[in-house]
Design a protein around this motif. Structure first.
Motif, PDB file in Angstrom:
ATOM      1  N   PRO A  89      41.608  10.243 -23.485  1.00 32.58           N
ATOM      2  CA  PRO A  89      40.165  10.043 -23.646  1.00 32.58           C
ATOM      3  C   PRO A  89      39.800   9.745 -25.102  1.00 32.58           C
ATOM      4  CG  PRO A  89      40.645  12.366 -23.346  1.00 32.58           C
ATOM      5  CD  PRO A  89      41.934  11.632 -23.181  1.00 32.58           C
ATOM      6  N   TYR A  91      36.661   9.912 -27.862  1.00 30.30           N
ATOM      7  CA  TYR A  91      35.366  10.506 -28.167  1.00 30.30           C
ATOM      8  C   TYR A  91      34.852   9.948 -29.489  1.00 30.30           C
ATOM      9  CZ  TYR A  91      36.135  13.873 -24.454  1.00 30.30           C
ATOM     10  OH  TYR A  91      36.336  14.453 -23.229  1.00 30.30           O
ATOM     11  N   TYR A 109      31.943  10.891 -24.951  1.00 34.93           N
ATOM     12  CA  TYR A 109      33.102  10.256 -24.316  1.00 34.93           C
ATOM     13  C   TYR A 109      32.785   8.776 -24.148  1.00 34.93           C
ATOM     14  CZ  TYR A 109      36.196   8.858 -20.508  1.00 34.93           C
ATOM     15  OH  TYR A 109      37.104   8.196 -19.728  1.00 34.93           O
TER      16      TYR A 109
END
Length: 141
Positions: A89, A91, A109
């Motif tokens: 992920p 961010y 995100y």
């Protein structure tokens, strides 16, 4: 390659795969930050308002199980077996400013980045060959 001793010596020291891994690590560690820095300010059409992009963070791959529980130790072999993308992920920290006064800060995100196997963001990074093989055996059992 007998006429190219420098190239031959270089290729003995580093494989083509290792060159690609090092390039990916450089992208993750330096280039992504540079890209954010170059595009750090967004000015919407609203007067006296702007958004500043500050920190970007790319995490190691993880998976959300069917029951909704997150699991961080998600290895490449498991991704292959489960037909999932081995990605981490991303961010981004955003600051909302109105008349140059900070109004709000959010860590948001913004998506996923496929992670190269054995790169610094891979769960296999730094593991010995024996540890990597035991991990594969555990997944296959």
């Amino acid at each position: 390659m007998e006429n190219w001793p420098v190239i031959e010596s270089f290729l003995k020291e580093k494989s083509f795969a290792q060159q690609q891994i090092e390039s990916f690590n450089q992208f993750i560690e330096k280039k992504v930050d540079e890209i954010v820095s170059e595009n750090k300010e967004i000015s919407p059409r609203i007067e006296e308002v702007k958004i500043e992009l500050t920190g970007i963070e790319i995490l190691r791959p993880r998976i959300i199980e069917a029951d909704g529980s997150p699991r961080n130790d998600f290895f490449p072999m498991e991704a292959r077996l489960r037909n999932r993308t081995y990605s981490g992920p991303i961010y981004l920290t955003m600051r909302l400013l109105r008349r140059d006064v900070e109004q709000d800060v959010k860590r948001t995100y913004i998506g996923e980045l496929p992670i190269m196997v054995k790169s610094k963001k891979c769960w296999l990074y730094g593991l010995s060959e024996e540890a990597r093989l035991s991990n594969i055996k555990t997944i296959l059992e």
